[in-house]
Design a protein around this motif. Structure first.
Motif, short mmCIF file in Angstrom:
data_model
loop_
_atom_site.label_atom_id
_atom_site.label_comp_id
_atom_site.label_asym_id
_atom_site.label_seq_id
_atom_site.Cartn_x
_atom_site.Cartn_y
_atom_site.Cartn_z
N LEU A 1 -10.77 2.37 -15.53
CA LEU A 1 -9.80 2.01 -14.45
C LEU A 1 -8.53 2.02 -15.10
O LEU A 1 -7.46 2.41 -14.07
N ALA A 2 -8.09 2.01 -16.09
CA ALA A 2 -6.78 2.07 -16.80
C ALA A 2 -6.43 3.60 -16.71
O ALA A 2 -5.28 3.94 -16.49
N ALA A 3 -7.40 4.49 -16.70
CA ALA A 3 -6.98 5.99 -16.36
C ALA A 3 -7.13 6.54 -15.02
O ALA A 3 -6.68 7.54 -14.67
N ASP A 4 -7.56 5.63 -14.07
CA ASP A 4 -7.61 5.98 -12.56
C ASP A 4 -6.20 6.10 -12.02
O ASP A 4 -5.27 5.47 -12.57
N PRO A 5 -6.21 7.09 -11.12
CA PRO A 5 -4.88 7.12 -10.37
C PRO A 5 -4.42 5.90 -9.64
O PRO A 5 -5.57 4.94 -9.43
N ARG A 6 -3.34 5.71 -9.36
CA ARG A 6 -2.77 4.31 -8.90
C ARG A 6 -1.83 4.62 -7.67
O ARG A 6 -1.20 5.63 -7.60
N ILE A 7 -1.99 3.71 -6.94
CA ILE A 7 -1.10 3.87 -5.69
C ILE A 7 -0.08 2.41 -5.59
O ILE A 7 -0.16 1.76 -4.60
N ASP A 8 0.32 2.25 -6.74
CA ASP A 8 1.12 0.88 -6.91
C ASP A 8 2.31 0.71 -5.82
O ASP A 8 2.52 -0.10 -5.33
N ARG A 9 2.81 1.95 -5.60
CA ARG A 9 4.08 1.84 -4.59
C ARG A 9 3.59 1.50 -3.28
O ARG A 9 4.46 0.91 -2.59
N TYR A 10 2.39 2.02 -3.18
CA TYR A 10 1.76 1.66 -1.72
C TYR A 10 1.81 0.00 -1.56
O TYR A 10 2.34 -0.65 -0.58
N TRP A 11 1.35 -0.55 -2.49
CA TRP A 11 0.87 -2.12 -2.58
C TRP A 11 2.35 -2.67 -2.73
O TRP A 11 2.58 -3.77 -2.00
N GLN A 12 3.29 -2.37 -3.23
CA GLN A 12 4.59 -2.85 -3.41
C GLN A 12 5.25 -2.62 -1.89
O GLN A 12 5.64 -3.82 -1.42
N LEU A 13 5.15 -1.71 -1.23
CA LEU A 13 5.82 -1.60 0.06
C LEU A 13 4.98 -2.51 1.07
O LEU A 13 5.71 -3.27 1.92
N LYS A 14 3.60 -2.52 0.79
CA LYS A 14 2.89 -3.33 1.95
C LYS A 14 3.44 -5.00 1.46
O LYS A 14 3.66 -5.74 2.61
N ALA A 15 3.64 -5.21 0.49
CA ALA A 15 3.88 -6.71 0.20
C ALA A 15 5.49 -6.97 0.54
O ALA A 15 5.59 -8.12 1.18
N GLU A 16 6.28 -5.93 0.66
CA GLU A 16 7.51 -6.16 1.23
C GLU A 16 7.51 -6.26 2.83
O GLU A 16 8.23 -6.99 3.45
N VAL A 17 6.64 -5.45 3.34
CA VAL A 17 6.51 -5.55 4.76
C VAL A 17 5.58 -6.77 5.36
O VAL A 17 6.31 -7.55 6.05
N SER A 18 4.64 -7.25 4.74
CA SER A 18 3.96 -8.35 5.04
C SER A 18 4.40 -9.85 4.65
O SER A 18 4.17 -10.70 5.15
N GLY A 19 5.30 -9.60 3.38
CA GLY A 19 5.79 -11.00 2.84
C GLY A 19 4.78 -11.53 1.69
O GLY A 19 3.87 -10.87 1.47
N PRO A 20 5.30 -12.31 0.83
CA PRO A 20 4.60 -12.65 -0.35
C PRO A 20 3.78 -13.75 -0.19
O PRO A 20 3.12 -14.13 -1.31
N SER A 21 3.37 -14.51 1.11
CA SER A 21 2.63 -15.39 1.36
C SER A 21 0.88 -15.20 0.75
O SER A 21 0.50 -16.21 0.33
N GLU A 22 0.72 -13.57 1.00
CA GLU A 22 -0.81 -13.46 0.66
C GLU A 22 -0.58 -12.36 -0.39
O GLU A 22 -0.11 -11.24 -0.01
N PRO A 23 -1.34 -12.45 -1.48
CA PRO A 23 -1.48 -11.44 -2.54
C PRO A 23 -2.05 -10.21 -1.87
O PRO A 23 -3.23 -10.09 -1.05
N THR A 24 -1.53 -8.76 -2.21
CA THR A 24 -2.38 -7.62 -1.61
C THR A 24 -3.42 -7.34 -2.76
O THR A 24 -3.73 -8.07 -3.67
N ALA A 25 -4.41 -6.54 -1.89
CA ALA A 25 -5.48 -6.07 -2.83
C ALA A 25 -4.99 -5.61 -4.07
O ALA A 25 -6.02 -5.65 -5.18
N GLY A 26 -4.17 -4.59 -3.92
CA GLY A 26 -3.46 -4.07 -5.30
C GLY A 26 -3.15 -4.85 -6.33
O GLY A 26 -3.26 -4.81 -7.53
#
Length: 298
Positions: free
Chosen positions: A255-280
Motif C-alpha cells: 500500500l505504501a508503494a501504490d499510486p496515490r491521489i492525495d490531491r483529489y482527496w484534499q480538493l474534495k475536502a475543500e469542496v465538501s468541508g471538514p465535517s466528514e472525513p474523506t475516504a482518502g
C-alpha cells in the motif's frame, strides 16, 4: 358579447395582449361579428385574468395552456417551475462566488483562476468526476459497489458556495479531466489483473473507512483496533490470504508503494468541508496505523 377592445378594457390589458393569447389558442373567441370581428363572452374575462396571474409567475405560455386545458394540474406545473428556478438560483450563486473569486486576487492569480473557473459550467456538473472514478475503479465491479464508491467519493457542489469552494471544485474538475495514462493515475495493485476480488475488497474498505471516521473526527493518532482489523480483513477476504503478521508487513509495503491521489482527496475536502472525513483521509489513517503496528512488531 364584447369586442376585443371591450374585453381588453375590462381586463385592464392592451388589445395586443388579448390578440396574442387568442392567436395562441389560450383565449377562444365565442363568436364573430357580421364583419368578422372577434366577440368574447363573460367567461373570457375570468380566463384572461387567470392567464395574467399565471404569466405573472413567469409560467411559459405552453404551460399556461396545459393548465387551462387541464392537461396538467397547477400543482405539477408549479413543482416543475420550482425545480427550474432552483437550478437557476444555484447557477446564479455559483456565478456570484466565481466573480468574487476573480475580484479578490492578484492579476497573475486572476488569469489562472479564469481558465479554471471558465472550464466549469454553472451550475457545475459532477459528471466528469464520476467518469474519472469509473475509469479508476477495477473493471466489472457490481453496479451497487460502483454506486457506493461514487456516492462516497464524488463531492456535491455546495448550494451556496464560497469563492474558495468554487476554486477547489474548479481545480478538482481540472484534476480529473487530465490524461489518465500513467504517473499518479496508475492503477493500484488491487485494481490490476490478479489483484483478488475487487468487489469484496471495496465492500470491506467501505466498512473500515466508516469505523475510522470517528477516530479522525476526534483527532486521535492512528492506532491498532477494530478499524484496522477490518481494513486488513478487506484485503485478506479479497485475496483469500490469512491475517498474519507477515501478511500485514507485506500489505503495508504494498500500500505504501501504490499510486496515490492525495490531491483529489484534499480538493474534495475543500469542496465538501471538514465535517466528514474523506475516504482518502480514512485510508491514510488506517495505513499509518498498519505501518506503526508492523514497525512496533518488528
Amino acid at each position: 358579447m364584447w369586442s376585443i377592445g371591450e374585453l381588453a378594457e375590462r381586463a385592464g390589458v392592451t388589445v395586443k395582449t388579448v390578440r396574442f393569447y387568442s392567436d395562441r389558442g389560450l383565449l377562444p373567441e365565442a363568436a364573430r361579428s357580421a364583419g368578422g370581428h372577434r366577440r368574447y363572452g363573460p367567461e373570457a374575462l375570468d380566463r384572461l385574468r387567470t392567464i395574467r396571474s399565471l404569466r405573472t409567475l413567469d409560467l411559459p405560455v405552453p404551460d399556461v395552456g396545459r393548465v387551462l386545458d387541464r392537461e396538467d394540474t397547477l400543482e405539477d406545473v408549479v413543482d416543475g417551475q420550482l425545480r427550474q428556478l432552483g437550478s437557476q438560483l444555484a447557477a446564479l450563486r455559483w456565478r456570484e462566488a466565481a466573480l468574487l473569486l476573480l475580484q479578490d486576487c492578484t492579476p497573475e492569480e486572476r488569469a489562472e483562476r479564469l481558465l479554471l473557473v471558465g472550464a466549469v459550467p454553472a451550475p457545475p456538473s459532477t459528471a466528469p468526476i464520476a467518469r474519472f472514478w469509473r475509469r479508476w475503479l477495477p473493471p466489472r465491479l457490481p453496479a451497487a459497489v460502483v454506486s457506493a464508491v461514487l456516492e462516497q467519493s464524488v463531492p456535491q457542489p455546495p448550494a451556496d458556495p464560497t469563492p474558495a469552494q468554487v476554486l477547489a471544485f474548479a481545480r478538482l474538475h481540472a484534476f480529473v479531466s487530465r490524461d489518465c495514462g500513467g504517473g499518479e493515475f496508475t492503477q493500484p495493485a488491487a485494481h490490476r489483473p490478479g489483484g483478488g476480488r475487487p468487489a469484496v475488497l471495496y465492500a470491506g474498505l467501505d466498512e473500515a473507512y466508516a469505523l475510522a471516521a470517528p477516530e479522525l473526527r476526534a483527532g486521535r493518532t492512528p492506532h491498532a483496533g477494530q478499524a484496522l482489523d477490518c481494513f486488513v480483513s478487506a484485503y485478506t477476504a479479497s485475496t483469500g490470504a490469512r491475517d498474519t503478521p507477515d501478511f500485514r508487513r507485506r500489505l503495508a509495503a504494498q500500500l505504501a508503494a501504490d499510486p496515490r491521489i492525495d490531491r483529489y482527496w484534499q480538493l474534495k475536502a475543500e469542496v465538501s468541508g471538514p465535517s466528514e472525513p474523506t475516504a482518502g483521509a480514512a485510508h491514510d489513517w488506517l495505513l499509518t496505523a498498519l505501518r506503526t503496528e508492523t514497525a512496533q512488531a518488528a
